[in-house]
Design a protein around this motif. Structure first.
Motif, PDB file in Angstrom:
ATOM      1  N   ARG A 170     -37.670  42.685 -30.109  1.00  0.00           N
ATOM      2  CA  ARG A 170     -36.262  42.964 -30.616  1.00  0.00           C
ATOM      3  C   ARG A 170     -36.019  41.834 -31.771  1.00  0.00           C
ATOM      4  NH1 ARG A 170     -35.123  41.870 -25.028  1.00  0.00           N
ATOM      5  NH2 ARG A 170     -33.952  40.010 -25.707  1.00  0.00           N
ATOM      6  N   GLY A 171     -36.721  40.946 -32.259  1.00  0.00           N
ATOM      7  CA  GLY A 171     -36.413  40.144 -33.246  1.00  0.00           C
ATOM      8  C   GLY A 171     -35.678  38.932 -32.750  1.00  0.00           C
ATOM      9  N   ASP A 172     -35.293  38.806 -31.428  1.00  0.00           N
ATOM     10  CA  ASP A 172     -34.625  37.776 -30.964  1.00  0.00           C
ATOM     11  C   ASP A 172     -35.555  36.445 -30.706  1.00  0.00           C
ATOM     12  OD1 ASP A 172     -32.717  36.001 -29.830  1.00  0.00           O
ATOM     13  OD2 ASP A 172     -31.846  37.427 -28.367  1.00  0.00           O
ATOM     14  N   PHE A 173     -35.940  35.743 -31.651  1.00  0.00           N
ATOM     15  CA  PHE A 173     -36.853  34.637 -31.503  1.00  0.00           C
ATOM     16  C   PHE A 173     -36.371  33.524 -30.696  1.00  0.00           C
ATOM     17  CE2 PHE A 173     -39.276  37.429 -34.319  1.00  0.00           C
ATOM     18  CZ  PHE A 173     -40.491  37.223 -33.585  1.00  0.00           C
ATOM     19  N   ASN A 174     -34.903  33.335 -30.657  1.00  0.00           N
ATOM     20  CA  ASN A 174     -34.324  32.383 -30.069  1.00  0.00           C
ATOM     21  C   ASN A 174     -34.572  32.549 -28.285  1.00  0.00           C
ATOM     22  OD1 ASN A 174     -33.496  30.853 -32.132  1.00  0.00           O
ATOM     23  ND2 ASN A 174     -31.484  31.810 -32.246  1.00  0.00           N
ATOM     24  N   ALA A 175     -34.290  33.887 -28.119  1.00  0.00           N
ATOM     25  CA  ALA A 175     -34.296  33.973 -26.374  1.00  0.00           C
ATOM     26  C   ALA A 175     -35.849  34.039 -26.178  1.00  0.00           C
ATOM     27  CB  ALA A 175     -33.794  35.456 -26.476  1.00  0.00           C
ATOM     28  N   ALA A 176     -36.734  34.625 -27.310  1.00  0.00           N
ATOM     29  CA  ALA A 176     -38.224  34.427 -26.801  1.00  0.00           C
ATOM     30  C   ALA A 176     -38.703  33.159 -26.416  1.00  0.00           C
ATOM     31  CB  ALA A 176     -38.886  35.074 -28.312  1.00  0.00           C
ATOM     32  N   LYS A 177     -38.216  32.171 -27.562  1.00  0.00           N
ATOM     33  CA  LYS A 177     -38.768  30.779 -27.318  1.00  0.00           C
ATOM     34  C   LYS A 177     -38.190  30.063 -25.919  1.00  0.00           C
ATOM     35  CE  LYS A 177     -38.504  26.359 -29.521  1.00  0.00           C
ATOM     36  NZ  LYS A 177     -38.257  25.492 -28.451  1.00  0.00           N
ATOM     37  N   GLU A 178     -36.844  30.525 -25.761  1.00  0.00           N
ATOM     38  CA  GLU A 178     -36.300  30.157 -24.506  1.00  0.00           C
ATOM     39  C   GLU A 178     -37.073  30.496 -23.200  1.00  0.00           C
ATOM     40  OE1 GLU A 178     -32.261  30.151 -21.832  1.00  0.00           O
ATOM     41  OE2 GLU A 178     -32.040  30.851 -23.883  1.00  0.00           O
ATOM     42  N   ALA A 179     -37.541  31.796 -23.158  1.00  0.00           N
ATOM     43  CA  ALA A 179     -38.441  32.176 -22.031  1.00  0.00           C
ATOM     44  C   ALA A 179     -39.809  31.480 -22.156  1.00  0.00           C
ATOM     45  CB  ALA A 179     -38.521  33.646 -22.096  1.00  0.00           C
ATOM     46  N   HIS A 180     -40.199  31.336 -23.326  1.00  0.00           N
ATOM     47  CA  HIS A 180     -41.580  31.202 -23.390  1.00  0.00           C
ATOM     48  C   HIS A 180     -41.840  29.248 -23.185  1.00  0.00           C
ATOM     49  CE1 HIS A 180     -44.980  29.715 -26.342  1.00  0.00           C
ATOM     50  NE2 HIS A 180     -45.377  30.687 -25.438  1.00  0.00           N
ATOM     51  N   ASP A 181     -40.856  28.641 -23.511  1.00  0.00           N
ATOM     52  CA  ASP A 181     -40.940  27.391 -23.225  1.00  0.00           C
ATOM     53  C   ASP A 181     -41.371  26.959 -21.465  1.00  0.00           C
ATOM     54  OD1 ASP A 181     -40.423  26.645 -25.808  1.00  0.00           O
ATOM     55  OD2 ASP A 181     -38.664  26.060 -25.696  1.00  0.00           O
ATOM     56  N   VAL A 182     -40.744  27.933 -20.737  1.00  0.00           N
ATOM     57  CA  VAL A 182     -40.744  27.369 -19.615  1.00  0.00           C
ATOM     58  C   VAL A 182     -42.229  27.720 -18.990  1.00  0.00           C
ATOM     59  CG1 VAL A 182     -40.155  28.178 -17.069  1.00  0.00           C
ATOM     60  CG2 VAL A 182     -38.712  28.278 -18.914  1.00  0.00           C
ATOM     61  N   ILE A 183     -43.060  28.254 -19.606  1.00  0.00           N
ATOM     62  CA  ILE A 183     -44.443  28.471 -19.246  1.00  0.00           C
ATOM     63  C   ILE A 183     -45.579  28.323 -20.285  1.00  0.00           C
ATOM     64  CG2 ILE A 183     -43.894  30.175 -17.472  1.00  0.00           C
ATOM     65  CD1 ILE A 183     -44.801  31.529 -20.868  1.00  0.00           C
ATOM     66  N   LYS A 184     -44.892  27.555 -21.404  1.00  0.00           N
ATOM     67  CA  LYS A 184     -46.159  27.439 -22.581  1.00  0.00           C
ATOM     68  C   LYS A 184     -47.131  26.443 -22.097  1.00  0.00           C
ATOM     69  CE  LYS A 184     -43.486  23.991 -25.054  1.00  0.00           C
ATOM     70  NZ  LYS A 184     -42.603  23.646 -26.326  1.00  0.00           N
ATOM     71  N   HIS A 185     -46.942  25.590 -21.116  1.00  0.00           N
ATOM     72  CA  HIS A 185     -48.013  24.881 -20.783  1.00  0.00           C
ATOM     73  C   HIS A 185     -49.317  25.400 -20.017  1.00  0.00           C
ATOM     74  CE1 HIS A 185     -45.183  25.154 -17.368  1.00  0.00           C
ATOM     75  NE2 HIS A 185     -46.237  24.734 -16.785  1.00  0.00           N
ATOM     76  N   LEU A 186     -48.902  26.648 -19.786  1.00  0.00           N
ATOM     77  CA  LEU A 186     -49.954  27.375 -18.844  1.00  0.00           C
ATOM     78  C   LEU A 186     -51.029  27.852 -20.043  1.00  0.00           C
ATOM     79  CD1 LEU A 186     -47.729  29.583 -16.484  1.00  0.00           C
ATOM     80  CD2 LEU A 186     -49.186  27.912 -15.999  1.00  0.00           C
ATOM     81  N   HIS A 187     -50.606  27.861 -21.302  1.00  0.00           N
ATOM     82  CA  HIS A 187     -51.680  28.522 -22.242  1.00  0.00           C
ATOM     83  C   HIS A 187     -52.729  27.280 -22.349  1.00  0.00           C
ATOM     84  CE1 HIS A 187     -48.495  31.144 -22.920  1.00  0.00           C
ATOM     85  NE2 HIS A 187     -47.805  30.762 -23.969  1.00  0.00           N
ATOM     86  N   ARG A 188     -52.342  25.890 -22.286  1.00  0.00           N
ATOM     87  CA  ARG A 188     -53.379  24.911 -22.174  1.00  0.00           C
ATOM     88  C   ARG A 188     -54.058  24.834 -20.759  1.00  0.00           C
ATOM     89  NH1 ARG A 188     -50.012  20.885 -22.311  1.00  0.00           N
ATOM     90  NH2 ARG A 188     -49.984  20.688 -20.266  1.00  0.00           N
ATOM     91  N   ASP A 189     -53.489  24.801 -19.755  1.00  0.00           N
ATOM     92  CA  ASP A 189     -53.941  24.387 -18.537  1.00  0.00           C
ATOM     93  C   ASP A 189     -54.609  25.448 -18.003  1.00  0.00           C
ATOM     94  OD1 ASP A 189     -52.646  21.908 -18.420  1.00  0.00           O
ATOM     95  OD2 ASP A 189     -50.920  22.477 -17.696  1.00  0.00           O
ATOM     96  N   LEU A 190     -54.542  26.713 -18.152  1.00  0.00           N
ATOM     97  CA  LEU A 190     -55.172  27.843 -17.872  1.00  0.00           C
ATOM     98  C   LEU A 190     -56.661  27.909 -18.365  1.00  0.00           C
ATOM     99  CD1 LEU A 190     -52.767  30.590 -17.071  1.00  0.00           C
ATOM    100  CD2 LEU A 190     -54.136  29.428 -15.321  1.00  0.00           C
ATOM    101  N   PHE A 191     -56.904  27.152 -19.288  1.00  0.00           N
ATOM    102  CA  PHE A 191     -58.144  26.962 -20.015  1.00  0.00           C
ATOM    103  C   PHE A 191     -58.806  25.725 -19.838  1.00  0.00           C
ATOM    104  CE2 PHE A 191     -56.153  30.480 -22.149  1.00  0.00           C
ATOM    105  CZ  PHE A 191     -57.178  31.405 -22.362  1.00  0.00           C
ATOM    106  N   ILE A 192     -58.488  24.930 -18.694  1.00  0.00           N
ATOM    107  CA  ILE A 192     -58.994  23.667 -18.373  1.00  0.00           C
ATOM    108  C   ILE A 192     -60.615  23.832 -18.129  1.00  0.00           C
ATOM    109  CG2 ILE A 192     -58.542  23.641 -15.832  1.00  0.00           C
ATOM    110  CD1 ILE A 192     -57.572  20.697 -16.162  1.00  0.00           C
ATOM    111  N   GLU A 193     -61.009  24.932 -17.398  1.00  0.00           N
ATOM    112  CA  GLU A 193     -62.512  25.335 -17.403  1.00  0.00           C
ATOM    113  C   GLU A 193     -62.309  26.761 -17.991  1.00  0.00           C
ATOM    114  OE1 GLU A 193     -64.052  25.084 -13.511  1.00  0.00           O
ATOM    115  OE2 GLU A 193     -64.493  22.857 -13.686  1.00  0.00           O
ATOM    116  N   SER A 194     -63.365  27.189 -18.236  1.00  0.00           N
ATOM    117  CA  SER A 194     -63.837  28.669 -18.590  1.00  0.00           C
ATOM    118  C   SER A 194     -62.696  29.557 -17.892  1.00  0.00           C
ATOM    119  CB  SER A 194     -65.230  29.262 -18.657  1.00  0.00           C
ATOM    120  OG  SER A 194     -66.137  28.266 -19.540  1.00  0.00           O
ATOM    121  N   SER A 195     -62.342  30.723 -18.651  1.00  0.00           N
ATOM    122  CA  SER A 195     -61.292  31.691 -18.208  1.00  0.00           C
ATOM    123  C   SER A 195     -62.274  32.660 -17.807  1.00  0.00           C
ATOM    124  CB  SER A 195     -60.381  32.186 -19.239  1.00  0.00           C
ATOM    125  OG  SER A 195     -59.668  33.216 -18.906  1.00  0.00           O
TER     126      SER A 195
END
Length: 301
Positions: A233-258
């Motif tokens: 929708r082009g609403d990157f403020n709302a996107a960032k707000e939703a994303h910030d809650v789970i963005k650490h998972l992008h790192r942690d879910l690759f602690i071993e091979s996916s």
């Protein structure tokens, strides 16, 4: 100029999950759990499902199992969302067979990883993809993930392939926003660009990517759907707000091979059994607390 494949380009967008393949402890595919995961993903707002991608352990399923799992997806989804079938191989003949099977099953698009291990030159990559596109008249998506395949589809090769009508999209898992932006600019409306890297996907959407084929969406489908719906929708403020809650998972879910960490997380969430195929093994005990804490932080436990 319009083609017969324009409609699928409008459907390949948003949060697209590269779903794990649930297995019993003996390694057999767990179709009951797979059905439950598919239903949950759709209920949580996932826009497209990817069957038997890298995260779905495509490398350790037999060709017969591979095609059977794709058929199961199509039959169970019943048109609720598009089904993208992973049909890539480093053997062009096998890739054609898997892609034809996916078309026969009714999949909406084929996802074709760059041939791995044999390290073809750019002309070999072009001829590989051209041969599959000419052999099977269905929408097809390139998948560039050099960190896994040790081969990189050059932009010039992608541009050549974009002139083939049924090659409609590319999953760019290089993790380079600058490179993705260059692809988007060069391709125009010939080909959809999707991110295949959770950590940089939202940023790439600022430059015109249409969505993200995600590992994180396996465990956090609602948050990922909210993130990428807002971005569309082009609403990157709302996107960032939703994303910030789970963005650490992008790192942690690759602690071993996916998909090792993702499978552990889904097991911890009570959604799949403790099954994975060699040469992959269950998540090492020293990493359990990392994933447990990541799930709690994301409000998933």
């Amino acid at each position: 100029m319009s083609t017969a494949y324009d409609d699928i380009k409008t459907q390949l967008q948003g949060s697209m999950v590269a779903l794990v393949t649930p297995m019993h402890p003996d390694g057999k595919v767990d179709y009951k759990r797979l059905a439950d995961l598919i239903d949950w993903q759709i209920e949580q707002g996932t826009h497209c499902l990817v069957a038997v991608g890298t995260t779905g352990e495509s490398a350790t399923l037999s060709m017969a199992e591979h095609s059977e799992v794709i058929r199961f997806y199509v039959q169970h989804v019943k048109g609720r969302v598009p089904v993208i079938a992973g049909t890539g191989a480093n053997n062009t003949t096998e890739a054609i067979k898997l892609t034809q099977d996916a078309k026969d099953a009714g999949a909406d698009c084929a996802l074709l990883v760059a041939p791995y291990y044999n390290k073809p030159p750019q002309e070999g990559l072009y001829q590989h993809y051209k041969a599959i596109a000419e052999a099977v008249a269905m929408p097809q998506m390139l998948y560039n993930v050099p960190g896994r395949t040790v081969v990189d589809i050059a932009q010039a090769t992608v541009e050549r392939l974009a002139d083939i009508d049924n090659i409609v999209a590319i999953k760019d898992a290089t993790g380079s926003v600058a490179r993705g932006e260059q692809l988007i600019t060069a391709l125009g409306d010939k080909m959809i660009v999707l991110s295949g890297d959770d950590g940089t996907a939202l940023e790439l959407m600022r430059f015109g990517a249409k969505g993200n084929i995600s590992v994180t969406a396996n465990v956090a489908p609602k948050a990922m759907s909210e993130t990428f719906s807002a971005a569309l929708r082009g609403d990157f403020n709302a996107a960032k707000e939703a994303h910030d809650v789970i963005k650490h998972l992008h790192r942690d879910l690759f602690i071993e091979s996916s998909p090792i960490p993702a499978k552990y997380a889904l097991h911890k969430m009570g959604m799949i059994d403790k099954g994975i195929r060699l040469p992959l093994v269950w998540l090492a005990k020293e990493h359990h607390s990392t994933i447990d804490e990541a799930l709690i932080k994301a409000n998933l436990l």
